[in-house]
Design a protein around this motif. Structure first.
Motif, mmCIF file in Angstrom:
data_model
loop_
_atom_site.group_PDB
_atom_site.id
_atom_site.type_symbol
_atom_site.label_atom_id
_atom_site.label_comp_id
_atom_site.label_asym_id
_atom_site.label_seq_id
_atom_site.Cartn_x
_atom_site.Cartn_y
_atom_site.Cartn_z
ATOM 1 N N PRO A 37 0.721 -5.561 -48.207
ATOM 2 C CA PRO A 37 1.125 -4.231 -48.925
ATOM 3 C C PRO A 37 1.592 -4.623 -50.331
ATOM 4 C CG PRO A 37 2.959 -4.973 -47.430
ATOM 5 C CD PRO A 37 1.753 -5.901 -47.246
ATOM 6 N N LEU A 38 1.230 -3.610 -51.330
ATOM 7 C CA LEU A 38 1.804 -3.856 -52.736
ATOM 8 C C LEU A 38 2.019 -2.259 -53.183
ATOM 9 C CD1 LEU A 38 1.804 -5.007 -55.548
ATOM 10 C CD2 LEU A 38 -0.549 -4.363 -55.777
ATOM 11 N N VAL A 39 3.080 -2.048 -53.829
ATOM 12 C CA VAL A 39 3.542 -0.708 -54.343
ATOM 13 C C VAL A 39 3.373 -0.694 -55.855
ATOM 14 C CG1 VAL A 39 5.555 0.877 -54.776
ATOM 15 C CG2 VAL A 39 5.295 -0.207 -52.465
ATOM 16 N N TYR A 47 -4.020 -4.274 -48.931
ATOM 17 C CA TYR A 47 -5.127 -5.079 -48.869
ATOM 18 C C TYR A 47 -5.082 -6.009 -47.454
ATOM 19 C CZ TYR A 47 -4.161 -4.407 -53.801
ATOM 20 O OH TYR A 47 -4.333 -3.760 -55.081
ATOM 21 N N THR A 48 -6.100 -5.816 -46.896
ATOM 22 C CA THR A 48 -6.605 -6.325 -45.727
ATOM 23 C C THR A 48 -7.822 -7.173 -45.576
ATOM 24 O OG1 THR A 48 -8.329 -4.685 -44.718
ATOM 25 C CG2 THR A 48 -5.819 -4.120 -44.905
ATOM 26 N N GLY A 49 -7.812 -7.821 -44.462
ATOM 27 C CA GLY A 49 -9.213 -8.509 -43.968
ATOM 28 C C GLY A 49 -10.008 -7.833 -43.117
ATOM 29 N N HIS A 50 -11.048 -8.098 -42.831
ATOM 30 C CA HIS A 50 -12.029 -7.146 -42.042
ATOM 31 C C HIS A 50 -12.755 -7.943 -40.896
ATOM 32 C CE1 HIS A 50 -15.885 -4.419 -42.302
ATOM 33 N NE2 HIS A 50 -15.195 -4.287 -41.121
ATOM 34 N N VAL A 67 -9.294 -2.329 -49.527
ATOM 35 C CA VAL A 67 -8.096 -2.018 -49.897
ATOM 36 C C VAL A 67 -8.142 -0.418 -49.595
ATOM 37 C CG1 VAL A 67 -6.823 -1.310 -52.102
ATOM 38 C CG2 VAL A 67 -8.396 -3.388 -52.041
ATOM 39 N N PHE A 68 -6.560 -0.054 -49.069
ATOM 40 C CA PHE A 68 -6.558 1.248 -48.376
ATOM 41 C C PHE A 68 -5.367 1.503 -49.462
ATOM 42 C CE2 PHE A 68 -8.388 -1.077 -45.097
ATOM 43 C CZ PHE A 68 -9.301 -0.098 -44.537
ATOM 44 N N SER A 69 -4.885 2.865 -49.290
ATOM 45 C CA SER A 69 -3.862 3.347 -50.129
ATOM 46 C C SER A 69 -3.336 4.710 -49.478
ATOM 47 C CB SER A 69 -4.183 3.640 -51.540
ATOM 48 O OG SER A 69 -4.929 4.688 -51.455
ATOM 49 N N THR A 70 -1.845 4.759 -49.594
ATOM 50 C CA THR A 70 -1.129 5.854 -49.146
ATOM 51 C C THR A 70 -0.147 6.348 -49.947
ATOM 52 O OG1 THR A 70 -0.285 6.958 -47.155
ATOM 53 C CG2 THR A 70 0.335 4.717 -47.672
ATOM 54 N N THR A 71 0.276 7.510 -50.019
ATOM 55 C CA THR A 71 1.543 8.021 -50.558
ATOM 56 C C THR A 71 2.802 8.672 -49.508
ATOM 57 O OG1 THR A 71 0.424 10.231 -51.116
ATOM 58 C CG2 THR A 71 0.617 8.552 -52.930
ATOM 59 N N ASN A 72 2.189 8.748 -48.428
ATOM 60 C CA ASN A 72 2.888 9.327 -47.222
ATOM 61 C C ASN A 72 3.010 8.587 -46.014
ATOM 62 O OD1 ASN A 72 0.527 9.665 -45.759
ATOM 63 N ND2 ASN A 72 0.520 12.003 -46.348
ATOM 64 N N MET A 73 2.528 7.276 -45.882
ATOM 65 C CA MET A 73 2.551 6.381 -44.718
ATOM 66 C C MET A 73 1.923 6.831 -43.562
ATOM 67 S SD MET A 73 3.977 3.653 -45.890
ATOM 68 C CE MET A 73 4.080 3.057 -44.443
ATOM 69 N N LYS A 74 1.051 7.970 -43.762
ATOM 70 C CA LYS A 74 0.191 8.462 -42.404
ATOM 71 C C LYS A 74 -1.218 8.649 -42.867
ATOM 72 C CE LYS A 74 2.989 9.483 -39.041
ATOM 73 N NZ LYS A 74 2.637 8.843 -37.707
ATOM 74 N N ASP A 75 -1.507 9.142 -44.119
ATOM 75 C CA ASP A 75 -2.906 9.302 -44.262
ATOM 76 C C ASP A 75 -3.218 8.172 -45.193
ATOM 77 O OD1 ASP A 75 -3.042 12.015 -43.205
ATOM 78 O OD2 ASP A 75 -1.874 12.539 -44.863
ATOM 79 N N TRP A 76 -4.415 7.574 -44.947
ATOM 80 C CA TRP A 76 -4.653 6.339 -45.534
ATOM 81 C C TRP A 76 -6.172 6.369 -46.266
ATOM 82 C CZ3 TRP A 76 -1.468 2.001 -46.321
ATOM 83 C CH2 TRP A 76 -0.259 2.139 -45.354
ATOM 84 N N SER A 134 -7.388 -3.010 -62.182
ATOM 85 C CA SER A 134 -6.905 -1.789 -61.238
ATOM 86 C C SER A 134 -6.616 -2.374 -59.961
ATOM 87 C CB SER A 134 -8.204 -0.828 -61.015
ATOM 88 O OG SER A 134 -7.989 0.003 -60.163
ATOM 89 N N PRO A 135 -5.743 -1.611 -59.383
ATOM 90 C CA PRO A 135 -5.360 -2.234 -57.875
ATOM 91 C C PRO A 135 -6.599 -2.017 -56.989
ATOM 92 C CG PRO A 135 -4.287 -0.169 -58.369
ATOM 93 C CD PRO A 135 -4.888 -0.699 -59.644
ATOM 94 N N THR A 136 -7.571 -1.223 -57.237
ATOM 95 C CA THR A 136 -8.509 -0.930 -56.451
ATOM 96 C C THR A 136 -10.007 -1.615 -56.930
ATOM 97 O OG1 THR A 136 -8.998 1.205 -57.288
ATOM 98 C CG2 THR A 136 -7.559 0.960 -55.323
#
Length: 320
Positions: A37-39, A47-50, A67-76, A134-136
């Motif tokens: 994770p990175l904020v 950031y993940t492997g696959h 790369v995944f992202s969220t602002t609410n810890m539920k929706d990715w 960019s982070p993405t």
């Protein structure tokens, strides 16, 4: 009969409520592993492997990094497979554990894969670094060669010990990278994040295997890692007042995970809470080579030690 119907209705309602509320694993449409994770600017990036191994495969097959992202810890949000070993002309093999960090407006993604046999290296695990504005992404090879090759570390007499980099920038601006399988290695990085700044140091924390994660909290340094456990891995950790050590062993914080030999930590504070990311094999066709990332709360004691991680199917609460 009416009472029986009401009871059945309550049971069915509870069943669906549990299913709706069950968050873990957080990514369900692909198999993911090795969370990092990175904020950045109020957004949590993961950031993940696959994992792409079939149910018949008996070893890892890891095609790329997502790369995944969220602002609410539920929706990715899945930003896609933004990096792969094919990005690096010197690389061959799979997309093993990696971590991305930001410095001076650029994003440096330290990855582990394998090196081709050539005039530079006779092969074996290697660490590269990609860079983006960019982070993405898009990300590109930052230096056109591996940052670490197998020949640079000789304490472990096999070719897969230079894996699983974790990178940390201290308050004084000095950057450090830790990595390794079988032994833990660390080195200073120059401010440009793409050159080593001194000699490599090797040591062996108690029960250490791989998958280290290094960070600092309230003046205390933490080295969290995948450990020998009970064969599957567990997560154990050490602390130190100086990042160069000595490191004090503190114990187990995560027991074995469901249906996976490995587990891998990723730790972050976000919007007032501490989160512990890890992977297991809990999807319906999952397993040790088809893993999935989960997240649960992380809590500290007053003296800075870490409380045992409680693994849940529910995961963490939605936040604003």
């Amino acid at each position: 009969m009416k009472n029986i119907s009401k009871i059945l209705l309550v049971i069915i309602s509870c069943f669906f409520t549990i299913n709706i509320e069950a968050q873990n694993p957080i990514i369900k449409d692909i198999f993911t592993a090795d969370p990092a994770p990175l904020v950045h600017k109020g957004i949590l990036y993961l950031y993940t492997g696959h994992d792409v191994a079939t149910t018949e495969d008996t070893n890892y097959k890891m095609a790329d990094w997502h790369v995944f992202s969220t602002t609410n810890m539920k929706d990715w949000k899945d930003h896609g497979a933004v990096l792969s070993p094919n990005t690096f002309s010197w690389a061959t093999g799979d997309a093993y554990a990696a971590q991305c960090i930001e410095r001076d407006g650029k994003f440096y993604w330290f990855v582990s894969t394998f090196h081709k046999k050539d005039e530079v290296s006779q092969g074996g695990a290697a660490i590269g670094v990609a860079v983006s504005d960019s982070p993405t992404g898009p990300f590109k090879d930052a230096i056109g060669k591996a940052l670490i090759i197998n020949e640079m570390t000789t304490d472990m007499k096999y070719g897969w010990d230079d894996i699983d980099p974790t990178v940390f920038v201290d308050g004084d601006g000095q950057a450090y990278m830790f990595w390794g399988n079988g032994s833990c290695k660390w080195v200073k990085l120059k401010k440009n994040m793409i050159e080593l700044d001194g000699a490599i140091t090797t040591f062996k924390p108690k029960n250490y295997i791989e998958g280290s994660w290094v960070y600092k909290r309230k003046g205390l340094y933490y080295l969290v890692y995948a450990s020998e456990g009970t064969k599957p891995e567990m997560i154990e950790y050490c602390t130190a007042k100086n990042i160069a050590g000595p490191w004090t062993y503190q114990g187990i914080i995560q027991e074995n995970v469901h249906n996976s030999f490995t587990t891998h930590p990723g730790i972050i504070d976000y919007k007032g809470k501490s989160y512990f990311f890890y992977h297991n094999g809990s999807l319906s066709t999952g397993g040790s080579y088809r893993r999935s990332i989960c997240v649960d709360y992380m809590h500290y004691n007053k003296d800075g030690t870490i409380q045992k991680i409680i693994q849940t199917a529910e995961g963490v609460n939605r936040i604003k």
